[in-house]
Write an enzyme that holds these catalytic residues in place. Structure first.
Site, PDB file in Angstrom:
ATOM      1  N   GLY A  12       2.092  -3.690  -8.634  1.00 34.22           N
ATOM      2  CA  GLY A  12       3.112  -3.342  -7.638  1.00 34.22           C
ATOM      3  C   GLY A  12       3.613  -1.919  -7.793  1.00 34.22           C
ATOM      4  N   ASP A  13       4.330  -1.470  -6.780  1.00 37.91           N
ATOM      5  CA  ASP A  13       4.966  -0.150  -6.778  1.00 37.91           C
ATOM      6  C   ASP A  13       3.954   0.989  -6.895  1.00 37.91           C
ATOM      7  OD1 ASP A  13       7.378  -1.548  -6.673  1.00 37.91           O
ATOM      8  OD2 ASP A  13       7.436  -1.706  -8.859  1.00 37.91           O
ATOM      9  N   LYS A  16       2.511   1.741  -1.830  1.00 36.82           N
ATOM     10  CA  LYS A  16       1.974   1.120  -0.610  1.00 36.82           C
ATOM     11  C   LYS A  16       2.781   1.543   0.613  1.00 36.82           C
ATOM     12  CE  LYS A  16       2.561  -2.926  -2.519  1.00 36.82           C
ATOM     13  NZ  LYS A  16       2.897  -2.558  -3.905  1.00 36.82           N
ATOM     14  N   GLY A  40       9.820  -3.707  -2.630  1.00 42.78           N
ATOM     15  CA  GLY A  40      10.642  -2.517  -2.430  1.00 42.78           C
ATOM     16  C   GLY A  40       9.708  -1.366  -2.156  1.00 42.78           C
ATOM     17  N   HIS A  41       9.696  -0.893  -0.928  1.00 44.94           N
ATOM     18  CA  HIS A  41       8.786   0.178  -0.543  1.00 44.94           C
ATOM     19  C   HIS A  41       9.602   1.405  -0.167  1.00 44.94           C
ATOM     20  CE1 HIS A  41       5.766  -2.839  -0.615  1.00 44.94           C
ATOM     21  NE2 HIS A  41       6.155  -3.444   0.485  1.00 44.94           N
ATOM     22  N   GLN A 227       3.787  -6.696  -3.142  1.00 45.57           N
ATOM     23  CA  GLN A 227       3.338  -6.948  -4.523  1.00 45.57           C
ATOM     24  C   GLN A 227       1.925  -6.388  -4.729  1.00 45.57           C
ATOM     25  OE1 GLN A 227       4.917  -9.815  -2.695  1.00 45.57           O
ATOM     26  NE2 GLN A 227       6.629  -8.543  -3.310  1.00 45.57           N
ATOM     27  N   THR A 303      13.873  -2.366  -5.818  1.00 40.81           N
ATOM     28  CA  THR A 303      14.602  -3.577  -5.443  1.00 40.81           C
ATOM     29  C   THR A 303      15.701  -3.914  -6.442  1.00 40.81           C
ATOM     30  OG1 THR A 303      12.709  -4.436  -4.257  1.00 40.81           O
ATOM     31  CG2 THR A 303      14.314  -6.062  -4.967  1.00 40.81           C
ATOM     32  N   PRO A 307      14.248  -0.463 -15.083  1.00 42.40           N
ATOM     33  CA  PRO A 307      13.247   0.521 -15.505  1.00 42.40           C
ATOM     34  C   PRO A 307      11.877  -0.140 -15.493  1.00 42.40           C
ATOM     35  CG  PRO A 307      14.866   0.116 -17.261  1.00 42.40           C
ATOM     36  CD  PRO A 307      15.201  -0.800 -16.131  1.00 42.40           C
ATOM     37  N   ARG A 308      10.869   0.566 -14.945  1.00 40.71           N
ATOM     38  CA  ARG A 308       9.525  -0.016 -14.931  1.00 40.71           C
ATOM     39  C   ARG A 308       8.828   0.298 -16.251  1.00 40.71           C
ATOM     40  NH1 ARG A 308       8.444   2.542  -9.008  1.00 40.71           N
ATOM     41  NH2 ARG A 308       9.541   0.985  -7.765  1.00 40.71           N
ATOM     42  N   ASP A 336       0.309  13.824  -9.346  1.00 47.04           N
ATOM     43  CA  ASP A 336       1.202  14.916  -9.768  1.00 47.04           C
ATOM     44  C   ASP A 336       1.990  14.566 -11.027  1.00 47.04           C
ATOM     45  OD1 ASP A 336       2.268  13.080  -7.666  1.00 47.04           O
ATOM     46  OD2 ASP A 336       4.181  14.000  -8.217  1.00 47.04           O
TER      47      ASP A 336
HETATM   48  P1  GDP Z   1       5.366   0.260  -3.185  1.00 51.02           P
HETATM   49  O1  GDP Z   1       6.186  -0.910  -3.589  1.00 51.02           O
HETATM   50  O2  GDP Z   1       3.930   0.113  -3.525  1.00 51.02           O
HETATM   51  O3  GDP Z   1       5.578   0.657  -1.751  1.00 51.02           O
HETATM   52  O4  GDP Z   1       5.881   1.489  -4.075  1.00 51.02           O
HETATM   53  P2  GDP Z   1       7.411   1.897  -4.373  1.00 51.02           P
HETATM   54  O5  GDP Z   1       7.971   2.547  -3.159  1.00 51.02           O
HETATM   55  O6  GDP Z   1       8.151   0.742  -4.965  1.00 51.02           O
HETATM   56  O7  GDP Z   1       7.219   2.928  -5.556  1.00 51.02           O
HETATM   57  C1  GDP Z   1       6.461   4.087  -5.403  1.00 51.02           C
HETATM   58  C2  GDP Z   1       7.368   5.296  -5.664  1.00 51.02           C
HETATM   59  O8  GDP Z   1       6.566   6.440  -5.842  1.00 51.02           O
HETATM   60  C3  GDP Z   1       8.292   5.634  -4.508  1.00 51.02           C
HETATM   61  O9  GDP Z   1       9.482   6.159  -5.028  1.00 51.02           O
HETATM   62  C4  GDP Z   1       7.518   6.696  -3.717  1.00 51.02           C
HETATM   63  O10 GDP Z   1       8.365   7.586  -3.005  1.00 51.02           O
HETATM   64  C5  GDP Z   1       6.846   7.415  -4.846  1.00 51.02           C
HETATM   65  N1  GDP Z   1       5.527   8.003  -4.527  1.00 51.02           N
HETATM   66  C6  GDP Z   1       4.544   7.495  -3.714  1.00 51.02           C
HETATM   67  N2  GDP Z   1       3.439   8.287  -3.782  1.00 51.02           N
HETATM   68  C7  GDP Z   1       3.737   9.295  -4.639  1.00 51.02           C
HETATM   69  C8  GDP Z   1       2.993  10.379  -5.167  1.00 51.02           C
HETATM   70  O11 GDP Z   1       1.833  10.611  -4.845  1.00 51.02           O
HETATM   71  N3  GDP Z   1       3.645  11.205  -6.069  1.00 51.02           N
HETATM   72  C9  GDP Z   1       4.933  10.975  -6.468  1.00 51.02           C
HETATM   73  N4  GDP Z   1       5.480  11.807  -7.365  1.00 51.02           N
HETATM   74  N5  GDP Z   1       5.650   9.935  -6.004  1.00 51.02           N
HETATM   75  C10 GDP Z   1       5.060   9.102  -5.113  1.00 51.02           C
HETATM   76  P1  IMO Z   2       6.295  -4.207  -4.301  1.00 44.34           P
HETATM   77  O1  IMO Z   2       5.871  -4.764  -2.965  1.00 44.34           O
HETATM   78  C1  IMO Z   2       6.747  -4.857  -8.580  1.00 44.34           C
HETATM   79  C2  IMO Z   2       7.471  -8.982  -9.871  1.00 44.34           C
HETATM   80  C3  IMO Z   2       8.814  -9.301 -10.502  1.00 44.34           C
HETATM   81  C4  IMO Z   2       8.421 -10.398 -11.459  1.00 44.34           C
HETATM   82  C5  IMO Z   2       7.353 -11.160 -10.679  1.00 44.34           C
HETATM   83  C6  IMO Z   2       7.860 -12.408  -9.961  1.00 44.34           C
HETATM   84  O2  IMO Z   2       7.460  -3.279  -4.233  1.00 44.34           O
HETATM   85  O3  IMO Z   2       5.123  -3.669  -5.051  1.00 44.34           O
HETATM   86  P2  IMO Z   2       9.361 -12.757  -7.788  1.00 44.34           P
HETATM   87  O4  IMO Z   2      10.785 -12.363  -7.507  1.00 44.34           O
HETATM   88  O5  IMO Z   2       8.371 -12.215  -6.828  1.00 44.34           O
HETATM   89  O6  IMO Z   2       9.208 -14.241  -7.996  1.00 44.34           O
HETATM   90  O7  IMO Z   2       9.046 -12.095  -9.240  1.00 44.34           O
HETATM   91  O8  IMO Z   2       6.838 -10.249  -9.722  1.00 44.34           O
HETATM   92  N1  IMO Z   2       7.528  -8.358  -8.545  1.00 44.34           N
HETATM   93  C7  IMO Z   2       7.277  -7.057  -8.309  1.00 44.34           C
HETATM   94  N2  IMO Z   2       6.991  -6.049  -9.161  1.00 44.34           N
HETATM   95  N3  IMO Z   2       6.747  -4.630  -7.263  1.00 44.34           N
HETATM   96  C8  IMO Z   2       6.995  -5.641  -6.404  1.00 44.34           C
HETATM   97  O9  IMO Z   2       6.871  -5.502  -5.062  1.00 44.34           O
HETATM   98  C9  IMO Z   2       7.307  -6.912  -6.909  1.00 44.34           C
HETATM   99  N4  IMO Z   2       7.623  -8.107  -6.349  1.00 44.34           N
HETATM  100  C10 IMO Z   2       7.737  -8.973  -7.362  1.00 44.34           C
HETATM  101  O10 IMO Z   2       9.355  -8.178 -11.164  1.00 44.34           O
HETATM  102  O11 IMO Z   2       7.790  -9.851 -12.589  1.00 44.34           O
HETATM  103 MG    MG Z   3       7.829  -1.344  -4.732  1.00 42.22          MG
END
Ligand code: GDP
Ligand code: IMO
Ligand code: MG
Length: 431
Positions: A12-13, A16, A40-41, A227, A303, A307-308, A336
């Protein structure tokens, strides 16, 4: 015209939201097919007043692109309070949300599902999953257990009451007798859910029919996963997973589109790895390097603010994601963040008690004991955040990307070099 699935390759994160936003202008529909407001996007959009940051949880990231129809598919679990709060938040910032449609078959996160999520996590103690506490697992459990509440139930008070009473019959026994909590009154739950019915009604359509008609008419559909692969309930690091299918297969079941319609599967992967919550993570760093990745990469949950956990790129996971999703393209984000290291380790295989594993170990116990086998790549010091073509990247950064591509089982078609919409090195078109 095709459907395209976009999914996370790691835990995740991966970025996307940014990748979806990037593709937004080329598609007609963006469909969220799994998960709920555990996602959390973050999307950063350039405007005349500087970059605007949006954090989306339940809504598909495509809602930010004018002209795109955002769709909440049947595979999603919806907390109605969160849905309308998120919509109100966007309206107050001038986003046009009028196109949003919601599947009648999506399940609702009832208040008791949120309660159960928190109570069960506390009860598990050291065996907890580290969920987001949003009621995701209990709601999907009710769905599978055939005691769930669906969006369409909001429009039939009689049925809604029957279903809520049925679900609470079981849950109140558990809450009172096992978890030592107070029983939840069905009336209050029904009343709360009914309070959303009129606002929900105009959003609800047969989304599967709508999407298939759209494909027949030559429209393009992006299926946006929440996720990621290793959080998938079937293919992830079970039990430390979420409760839905976040892999490409989930894009079909969660939207009502047949697999033959999906022409491309785009996996978003970070140039390193992060994870939130509990569970195994072979390349996790507990040292200053991990701290530095977290600081430079701003790796704090969108979300929950947690800390990740951070670690080096894991090519075993990359290959696994390519395999179980049928990945055609990787978007490699956050390159980067790796600027400034002398050498960058990449995990190429695992050592499990003396045995080398080039592929994901079959058993979870082996994965728990997997130690990374690293190859080291020379780093670079140049600021790459302003670079837009592959050839302009420092040669060591190019070599790093090429190595990851070679090990991960699909081509890298775009590279993120910063959070902004324009901070992307496009190698080939994704649509
Ligand atoms: P998602 O859950 O997959 O949509 O990802 P999140 O939004 O939770 O976390 C990705 C984080 O990285 C966000 O704060 C984005 O703004 C940031 N991000 C995405 N692509 C890049 C990148 O290429 N470089 C940097 N430095 N940040 C990025
Ligand atoms: P995005 O879409 C990162 C993790 C939680 C926990 C496990 C189960 O932003 O990538 P849940 O509440 O879904 O039953 O929790 O999954 N988790 C995520 N980790 N990014 C997410 O979404 C997540 N959605 C759930 O931290 O370990
Ligand atoms: Mg996220």
């Amino acid at each position: 015209m095709p459907a395209i699935a976009l999914i996370g390759a790691q835990w995740g994160d991966e970025g996307k939201g940014k990748a979806t936003d990037l593709l937004g202008e080329h598609v007609d529909y963006v469909v969220k097919f799994n998960g709920g407001n555990n996602a959390g996007h973050t999307v950063v959009i350039p405007t005349a007043d500087g970059p605007q940051k949006y954090a989306l949880h339940l809504l598909p990231s495509g809602i930010l692109t004018p002209g795109v129809t955002p769709v909440i598919g049947n595979g999603v679990v919806i907390d109605p309070e969160v849905l309308f709060a998120e919509l109100d938040g966007l309206v107050s910032r001038g986003v046009d949300i009028s196109g949003l449609v919601v599947s009648a078959n999506a399940h609702l996160i009832a208040p008791y599902n949120r309660t159960m999520d928190k109570v069960v996590e506390r009860f598990l103690g050291s065996r907890k999953i580290g969920t987001t506490g949003r009621g995701i697992g209990p709601t999907y459990a009710d769905k599978m257990n055939r005691i769930g509440i669906r969006v369409q139930d909001l429009f039939d008070e009689h049925i809604l009451r029957q279903k809520v009473e049925g679900a609470l019959d079981q849950k109140n026994h558990l809450l009172v007798k096992v978890y030592n909590r107070r029983a939840i009154a069905a009336d209050a739950v029904v009343e709360e859910l009914l309070s959303y019915a009129e606002r929900m009604r105009p959003l609800v359509v047969d989304t599967s029919l709508m999407l298939n008609d759209a494909l027949d008419a030559g429209r393009t559909i992006l299926l946006e996963g929440g996720q990621a692969t290793l959080l998938d309930v079937d293919h992830g690091t079970y039990p430390f997973v979420t409760s839905s299918n976040a892999t490409a297969g989930g894009a079909c079941t969660g939207s009502g589109i047949g697999p033959g319609r999906i022409e491309r599967v785009i996996a978003v992967a970070k140039a390193y790895v992060s994870r939130v919550g509990e569970g195994p993570f072979p390349t996790e760093l507990f040292d200053a390097d991990g701290e530095r990745l977290r600081e430079i990469g701003r790796e704090f949950g969108t979300t929950t603010g947690r800390p990740r956990r951070c670690g080096w790129y894991d090519a075993v996971i990359g290959r696994y994601a390519a395999r179980v999703n049928g990945v055609t393209d990787f978007v490699l984000t956050k390159l980067d963040v790796l600027t400034g290291w002398d050498r960058i380790p990449v995990c190429v295989a695992y050592d499990v008690e003396g045995m080398r594993h080039d592929e994901m170990p079959m058993s979870q116990s082996d994965f728990h004991h997997a130690k990374p086998i690293f190859e080291y790549f020379p780093g670079w010091n140049e600021d790459i955040t302003g670079i837009r073509t592959f050839d302009e990247l420092p040669v060591n950064a190019q070599a790093y990307v090429n190595a990851i591509e070679g090990m991960s089982g699909a081509q890298v078609s775009a590279i993120g070099v910063g959070p902004g919409r324009d901070q992307i090195v496009q190698i080939r078109p994704l649509i």
